[in-house]
Design an enzyme around this catalytic site. Structure first.
Site, PDB file in Angstrom:
ATOM      1  N   THR A 270      35.762  39.175  63.797  1.00 15.81           N
ATOM      2  CA  THR A 270      34.933  37.978  63.873  1.00 15.81           C
ATOM      3  C   THR A 270      33.640  38.123  63.067  1.00 15.81           C
ATOM      4  OG1 THR A 270      34.262  38.981  65.926  1.00 15.81           O
ATOM      5  CG2 THR A 270      35.687  37.069  66.091  1.00 15.81           C
ATOM      6  N   PHE A 396      30.887  31.183  70.347  1.00 11.74           N
ATOM      7  CA  PHE A 396      31.038  32.385  71.176  1.00 11.74           C
ATOM      8  C   PHE A 396      31.732  32.089  72.508  1.00 11.74           C
ATOM      9  CE2 PHE A 396      27.628  33.649  68.261  1.00 11.74           C
ATOM     10  CZ  PHE A 396      28.127  34.870  67.825  1.00 11.74           C
ATOM     11  N   CYS A 403      31.537  35.317  74.815  1.00 10.93           N
ATOM     12  CA  CYS A 403      31.583  36.598  74.110  1.00 10.93           C
ATOM     13  C   CYS A 403      30.535  37.566  74.656  1.00 10.93           C
ATOM     14  CB  CYS A 403      31.328  36.345  72.630  1.00 10.93           C
ATOM     15  SG  CYS A 403      31.301  37.846  71.669  1.00 10.93           S
TER      16      CYS A 403
HETATM   17  C1  HEM Z   1      30.243  36.531  65.155  1.00 13.49           C
HETATM   18  C2  HEM Z   1      31.028  37.345  65.832  1.00 13.49           C
HETATM   19  C3  HEM Z   1      31.806  36.975  67.066  1.00 13.49           C
HETATM   20  C4  HEM Z   1      32.347  35.768  67.437  1.00 13.49           C
HETATM   21  C5  HEM Z   1      32.290  34.453  66.662  1.00 13.49           C
HETATM   22  C6  HEM Z   1      32.996  35.966  68.711  1.00 13.49           C
HETATM   23  C7  HEM Z   1      33.632  34.953  69.410  1.00 13.49           C
HETATM   24  C8  HEM Z   1      34.155  35.116  70.692  1.00 13.49           C
HETATM   25  C9  HEM Z   1      34.748  34.066  71.478  1.00 13.49           C
HETATM   26  C10 HEM Z   1      34.925  32.616  71.032  1.00 13.49           C
HETATM   27  C11 HEM Z   1      35.136  34.586  72.644  1.00 13.49           C
HETATM   28  C12 HEM Z   1      35.798  33.859  73.809  1.00 13.49           C
HETATM   29  C13 HEM Z   1      37.292  33.808  73.624  1.00 13.49           C
HETATM   30  C14 HEM Z   1      37.989  33.036  74.708  1.00 13.49           C
HETATM   31  O1  HEM Z   1      37.370  32.278  75.452  1.00 13.49           O
HETATM   32  O2  HEM Z   1      39.215  33.191  74.781  1.00 13.49           O
HETATM   33  C15 HEM Z   1      34.816  35.998  72.612  1.00 13.49           C
HETATM   34  C16 HEM Z   1      35.073  36.872  73.611  1.00 13.49           C
HETATM   35  C17 HEM Z   1      34.849  38.229  73.521  1.00 13.49           C
HETATM   36  N1  HEM Z   1      34.230  38.896  72.483  1.00 13.49           N
HETATM   37 FE1  HEM Z   1      33.433  38.076  70.857  1.00 13.49          FE
HETATM   38  N2  HEM Z   1      32.848  37.273  69.072  1.00 13.49           N
HETATM   39  C18 HEM Z   1      32.132  37.919  68.111  1.00 13.49           C
HETATM   40  C19 HEM Z   1      31.759  39.244  68.077  1.00 13.49           C
HETATM   41  C20 HEM Z   1      32.094  40.165  69.059  1.00 13.49           C
HETATM   42  C21 HEM Z   1      31.708  41.546  69.056  1.00 13.49           C
HETATM   43  C22 HEM Z   1      30.842  42.207  67.974  1.00 13.49           C
HETATM   44  C23 HEM Z   1      32.253  42.100  70.163  1.00 13.49           C
HETATM   45  C24 HEM Z   1      32.140  43.514  70.630  1.00 13.49           C
HETATM   46  C25 HEM Z   1      31.092  44.254  70.470  1.00 13.49           C
HETATM   47  C26 HEM Z   1      32.981  41.074  70.852  1.00 13.49           C
HETATM   48  C27 HEM Z   1      33.691  41.252  72.019  1.00 13.49           C
HETATM   49  C28 HEM Z   1      34.238  40.229  72.788  1.00 13.49           C
HETATM   50  C29 HEM Z   1      34.875  40.446  74.058  1.00 13.49           C
HETATM   51  C30 HEM Z   1      35.087  41.773  74.741  1.00 13.49           C
HETATM   52  C31 HEM Z   1      35.257  39.184  74.536  1.00 13.49           C
HETATM   53  C32 HEM Z   1      35.926  38.855  75.856  1.00 13.49           C
HETATM   54  C33 HEM Z   1      34.823  38.573  76.853  1.00 13.49           C
HETATM   55  C34 HEM Z   1      35.356  38.249  78.214  1.00 13.49           C
HETATM   56  O3  HEM Z   1      36.211  37.359  78.350  1.00 13.49           O
HETATM   57  O4  HEM Z   1      34.887  38.895  79.132  1.00 13.49           O
HETATM   58  N3  HEM Z   1      32.858  39.915  70.165  1.00 13.49           N
HETATM   59  N4  HEM Z   1      34.216  36.290  71.414  1.00 13.49           N
END
Ligand code: HEM
Ligand code: FAD
Ligand code: FMN
Length: 1066
Positions: A270, A396, A403
């Site tokens: 991402t 996010f 996220c």
């Molecule tokens: C610009 C960068 C990023 C974007 C646009 C992004 C976007 C997202 C989105 C949309 C979700 C929700 C997905 C859903 O509802 O199914 C999510 C969940 C998550 N993201 Fe990110 N993410 C980014 C960077 C990161 C980074 C750097 C990490 C780790 C260090 C990360 C770890 C996670 C995790 C572990 C989840 C699941 C959270 C949960 O449901 O408890 N993401 N992300």
């Protein structure tokens, strides 16, 4: 309020809507469905049905955690095979989610993130140093390097593990396996319900990808466990040692592995996409680019970047937010209805049904964002961002399941942007690059290559010191002056830098010609490059010649940064010491902006302290003699001025020598042609649109190269091949057999050098054979004629008779060589004289809603008795296109048309008035096809009227049958004028007459907010302008107002690209 059923595309038994979704590019399919069905629709896939919501209001409702919660949808279910019960894929109520969430949240708090700063900077510096060492000409695959960066960053900062991706040409096997795993997870959701054994091979591969990811996670874990002395306090430590404050439990081994993989996957794809898109947006928007650079220069200066700077870069943050609005790497997230409910109080959604928040569309909601497709970081500065309606911006995700890595991603992205913009300037490696998307689970720009050019005259060693905040040892610089752009001819003369701004190749061809001519004047062109490559590095120790065009008053694609840069400089002496001359190409029909850019550059450089060494020169594309104007300027203005300068500086004036022709060795050994890496389109179908005996107009459907997409109104650029007959004439004249191969040697040419290539392919694809000979070339040919009479005739042709006999009749060099057989020139000299082959552009005449992978064009075949009197004149591109048959391949790319020449984003509300003559109908066929697809899906659209100028009914009323069908559907009303049989159109011969006759209706639509589009020749566009101004004046009169000629002109000028847009072909 009465309920409204959610629109559903027709579905097939068992497989539902699988056929509507492209498994490799589902986002594009969902987008197309949104265009057809509007704010909400439901699709059915085996075992599940999904409701897509596409506006801010509907997304806002789906984000109500009392009514909806995240339940892993079909894709996440498949991802579970690799990510298990990691945070991303676990159910909300799964114990592992709660434990991991509570243990890991603190690690993403402000202190945790700040502690990661140094390691983030370490990897960011590795990226910057790699780009610095590769030099300014390297084509950098931006997304690949950003993926290296983000993978290494997440692994180092959260697990203390180094992938060292920058030390290897190949990506770590984890990345390939992860990419394939994500792709296959998506495909698995769209499997047809067939017996499982049919999928055995795919399942085996899928498992192998997962094994590689698990092995990598195991390796990371083992390394940490083995390091008993580790004092690291990172995510992995939290996973190994942390206890859940609620249950007191630790994370299980399985949960640790699941989450390690989850972080490696979710934590890099991402952010890599975000950085790539941000880079794309900034290169494509020079003014915003300059603001980023100015912010970094003001806040960080030239010293090392520190953690304290991170909160002081609001513009970069706004750029990232706006980037994520336009292209969210995670294009949708899914929630599930907890109860039966109504969305927007009218759309019924059942309990347990999945609702997909489709950010690709909801982020473009015109109710929230003005000009939604335009990149405007200002709207994302805190003061504006905080006022956006709730849930307008959701890249996010939402609520408890948003996220967890957002602060991590933010610090990393801001830091990397600061490092890069502090130290580099960037340009597209392909100046006509059009954004294409590659989809895995996330989306990223496809085929996106950039050039990175170090700022401040630094080299890689100095950069290393700057990044580290250490003093660079003073040493003698090995490198040349700041102007070492493209090394060109190495003849040892006095140096000149040559820069061009060019979209369709004229100015670039002139720049090349100048570089070749320089040798004969005792100059050496070390630097021949586009203007954008010279931002902040105009040399002071050698004269600079700039050749540029204008487009709608704006710079060409590869000069936009240069112009933005010189406009942004405040120091009036910034360019003191540089000396320059400018030559401009333009077209006088763009009266208000004729030669705007060259004039601006010429004036601005002087204002900034540079010395003009020669008066600006101009060429007008309306005439046929642009190269002649250029040569005249070269000979009578530029070279004398440069010689004078050299004399002043104490250099000797050289006698003019001849241009060294390219050396060409001919052999009859056939070479093995290298496979061409450039992606190609494929012809699917062709048809003639005109009746027998009429000038031919044709339609060609082309399957686009993968990843390319377009909007109705855009262009397709085509790299043509010369007509066979013309190539054969050239081969004959130089005694080449059909399978002769040649080896070209020489500098400063864009022809392939030092390799064996078929002569035929050079003459077919690399050079223009039919351009009129320039005056200078005719005189050179005269010198080479051995027959006295021929020589004398050629001399006159090159002087007094040039305009009447060469230009007016478009006599080419080849024509002259055939007419005057005593001219004795080598193939090398001939190739040296010819301009490089140019691309031609054609308006796309289809809508992607019909098939997003196919674009059609509509063109007139140029074929008539040659004005020169020698046989038939065949237009290069149109005759090439006309010769194509299904399955043939051709080089194409998509180029965006002017922002205003696209369909409005509110089809329900905005009527369209379309005016075209001949093949000018091309873009409007696409417009109408798009609206017809909407109507067919049950969407209401505002009225569209198409006025088309033709010659005769049944002869050239292009697309008549399709238009009847679309009229019957209510998507369009068509009115035609017939120039050959005006009687058949109530005496209306031309489309302007038709408009005038229909003015009441026209003005009614205009008042209802219609947008007017005009396409065709300049004559038509001028005619329409006159008529519409007349209508406006008449309308004013009827209302008792007075509207004079000046006022109506002002009204017309103000409406340009707001209420109307024109596109002209000539
Ligand atoms: C610009 C960068 C990023 C974007 C646009 C992004 C976007 C997202 C989105 C949309 C979700 C929700 C997905 C859903 O509802 O199914 C999510 C969940 C998550 N993201 Fe990110 N993410 C980014 C960077 C990161 C980074 C750097 C990490 C780790 C260090 C990360 C770890 C996670 C995790 C572990 C989840 C699941 C959270 C949960 O449901 O408890 N993401 N992300
Ligand atoms: C924004 C834009 C959109 C366009 N969209 C379309 C489109 O949708 N459809 C379309 O058909 N075209 C379109 N064009 C025009 C197209 O790009 C080409 O210019 C056109 O097809 C001619 O290209 P060619 O290579 O066949 O001709 P070329 O080989 O480039 O020859 C054209 C030149 O030959 C000259 N010429 C013509 N007849 C003779 C003769 N008998 N003897 C000597 N010289 C002659 C012409 O004056 C012209 O200068 C568009 C152009 C632009 C700028
Ligand atoms: C869509 C379009 C817009 C143009 N706008 C202008 C303009 O505003 N001012 C001008 O002087 N010339 C304008 N021109 C003419 C070009 O600048 C001219 O054809 C030039 O030779 C192109 O150079 P290039 O082939 O190096 O890109 C325009 C041409 C096109 C196709």
């Amino acid at each position: 309020m009465a309920t409204v059923p959610i629109p559903e595309p027709p579905r097939l038994p068992f497989i539902g809507n699988i056929a509507d979704i492209d498994a490799e590019n589902s986002i594009r399919s969902f987008k197309a469905l949104t265009q057809k069905y509007g704010e909400i629709y439901r699709i059915s896939l085996p075992g599940t049905s999904l409701v897509f919501v596409n506006t801010r209001e509907l997304v806002d409702q789906a984000c109500d955690e009392k009514k909806f919660k995240k339940v892993p949808n079909n894709v996440l279910q498949e991802l579970k095979a690799g990510l298990g019960d990691g945070l991303f894929t676990a159910k909300l109520e799964a114990p592992n989610w709660g434990i991991a969430h509570r243990i890991l949240m603190p690690a993403f708090g402000p202190i945790g993130i700040r502690n990661m700063f140094d390691e983030m900077k370490d990897i960011g510096s590795q990226l910057a140093l790699k780009w610095a060492r590769q030099g300014p000409h390297k084509r950098i695959h931006a997304t690949q390097d950003f993926t290296r960066l983000t993978l290494d960053t997440i692994a180092l900062c959260s697990m203390g593990f180094r992938f060292n991706s920058f030390y290897s040409d190949k990506m770590h096997p984890f990345v390939d396996s992860m990419t394939e795993f994500l792709l296959e997870s998506g495909r698995r959701t769209q499997r047809l319900p067939l017996p499982a054994f049919l999928y055995q091979a795919k399942d085996k591969e899928f498992k192998a990808y997962i094994d590689v990811m698990r092995e990598t996670a195991d390796e990371v874990l083992k390394e940490r466990i083995a390091d008993v002395d580790s004092t690291r306090n990172d995510l992995l430590t939290a996973m190994l040692k942390g206890r859940d404050p609620v249950t007191g439990e630790k994370m299980s081994d399985q949960s640790i592995i699941d989450n390690l993989i989850t972080f490696l996957v979710a934590g890099h794809e991402t952010t890599s996409g975000t950085l790539s898109y941000a880079m794309y947006r900034l290169i494509a928007n020079p003014d915003e680019y300059r603001k980023v650079q100015r912010e970094v220069d003001e806040v960080v200066g030239k010293g090392p970047i520190t953690a304290q700077h991170m909160s002081k870069l609001p513009y970069i943050s706004a750029v990232l937010r706006e980037t994520l609005r336009l292209d969210s790497p995670i294009a949708l997230f899914g929630v599930c209805a907890l109860e039966d409910t109504l969305l927007s109080g009218k759309y019924p959604v059942r309990k347990g049904e999945f609702v997909q928040c489709f950010l690709t569309e909801s982020h473009l909601d015109p109710a929230v964002f003005e000009d939604p497709l335009v990149f405007k970081p200002e709207r994302m500065l805190d003061e504006n961002f905080n006022k956006l309606p709730k849930n307008s911006w959701k890249p996010f995700g939402n609520g408890a399941r948003a996220c967890i890595g957002r602060p991590f991603a933010w610090q990393e992205a801001v830091l990397v942007m600061a490092i890069l913009f502090q130290n580099f300037n960037f340009a597209f490696a392909d100046s006509d690059y059009e954004l294409a998307h590659k989809q895995t689970l996330t989306i990223k720009p496809d085929n996106f290559f950039i050039r990175a050019i170090l700022r401040d005259g630094q080299d890689a060693v100095e950069l290393e010191h700057r990044l580290a905040g250490t003093e660079a040892p003073s040493r003698i610089k090995q490198k040349a002056s700041s102007g070492d752009i493209t090394p060109s001819n190495g003849t040892g003369g006095k140096r000149v830098t040559v820069l061009y701004g060019s979209n369709s190749g004229t100015c670039e061809n002139m720049a090349q010609r100048l570089a070749m001519d320089a040798v004969s004047h005792g100059y050496e062109v070390k630097t021949l490059d586009c203007m954008d490559a010279a931002v902040e590095r105009l040399p002071k120790n050698e004269p600079i010649v700039i050749i540029t065009a204008s487009y709608e008053g704006q710079p060409p694609d590869n000069a936009a940064h240069f112009v933005s840069w010189i406009n942004s400089i405040e120091d009036k002496l910034a360019l003191q010491g540089s000396s320059y001359a400018v030559f401009g190409c333009g077209h006088h029909d763009w009266a208000q902006t004729f030669h705007r850019v060259p004039k601006l550059v010429d004036q601005r450089l002087e204002e900034l302290g540079a010395t003009r060494i020669a008066d600006i020169g101009f060429a007008d594309a309306a005439g046929e003699d642009m190269f002649v104007s250029f040569e005249t300027w070269e000979d009578s203005v530029l070279w004398p001025a440069l010689d004078e300068l050299r004399a002043k500086e104490g250099g000797e004036t050289l006698q003019e020598t001849k241009i060294a022709p390219l050396k060409v060795q001919v052999s009859n050994m056939r070479s093995s042609m290298q496979k061409n890496e450039v992606e190609e389109g494929k012809v699917i179908a062709t048809r003639i649109l005109t009746a027998d005996g009429e000038p031919v107009k044709k339609h060609v459907d082309i399957r686009l190269p993968a990843g390319l997409s377009y909007r109705p109104g855009d262009y397709l650029t085509v790299l043509p091949v010369n007509p066979k007959n013309t190539v054969q004439r050239a081969m004959r004249r130089f005694g080449l057999s059909w399978d002769s191969t040649i080896k070209i040697e020489g500098a400063g040419t864009r022809l392939p050098t030092n390799e064996l290539v078929p002569a035929h392919s050079i003459l077919s694809g690399f050079v223009e054979l039919a351009q009129p000979a320039t005056r200078r070339t005719v005189l050179v040919l005269a010198d080479e004629a051995t027959n006295e009479t021929e020589r004398a005739t050629l001399k006159i042709l090159g002087s007094d008779n040039y305009d009447a006999e060469i230009i007016a009749k478009r006599v080419s060099i080849l024509d002259l060589l055939e007419t005057y057989p005593s001219i004795d020139i080598s193939l090398g000299s001939f190739l040296t004289m010819l301009p490089q082959m140019r691309v031609r552009q054609y308006s796309i005449s289809s809508s992607p809603l019909d098939d997003p992978t196919v674009a059609s064009i509509t063109f007139s075949l140029i074929s008539s008795r040659a004005n020169s009197g020698r046989g038939e004149y065949l237009g290069v591109a149109s005759s090439y296109l006309s010769s194509l048959e299904p399955e043939d391949r051709l080089r194409v790319s998509v180029r965006s048309s002017h922002m205003a020449f696209h369909l409005p984003s509110t089809p329900e509300k905005t009527p369209l008035i379309l005016v075209a003559a001949g093949t000018g109908i091309a873009p409007f066929r696409g417009f109408v096809q798009e609206r017809a697809a909407m109507v067919q899906s049950g969407r209401k659209v505002a009225p569209t009227i198409l006025y088309h100028g033709c010659r005769e009914r049944g002869k050239d009323d292009l697309y008549a049958a399709e238009l009847v069908k679309w009229e019957e559907m209510g998507a369009v009303t068509v009115r035609r004028a017939y120039s050959r049989k005006p009687k058949e159109a109530a005496g209306l011969g031309y489309v302007q007459d038709l408009l005038w006759a229909d003015r009441e209706n026209f003005m009614k639509m205009w008042r209802a907010g219609a947008v007017l589009y005009v396409c065709g020749s300049r004559r038509v566009s001028k005619g329409v302008e006159k008529i519409v101004k007349g209508m406006r004046q008449e309308d004013a009169r009827v209302r008792g107002e007075k509207l004079g000629d000046e006022e109506v002109q002002k009204w017309w000028d103000e409406g340009r690209n707001v209420r109307y847009a024109t596109d002209v072909f000539d």
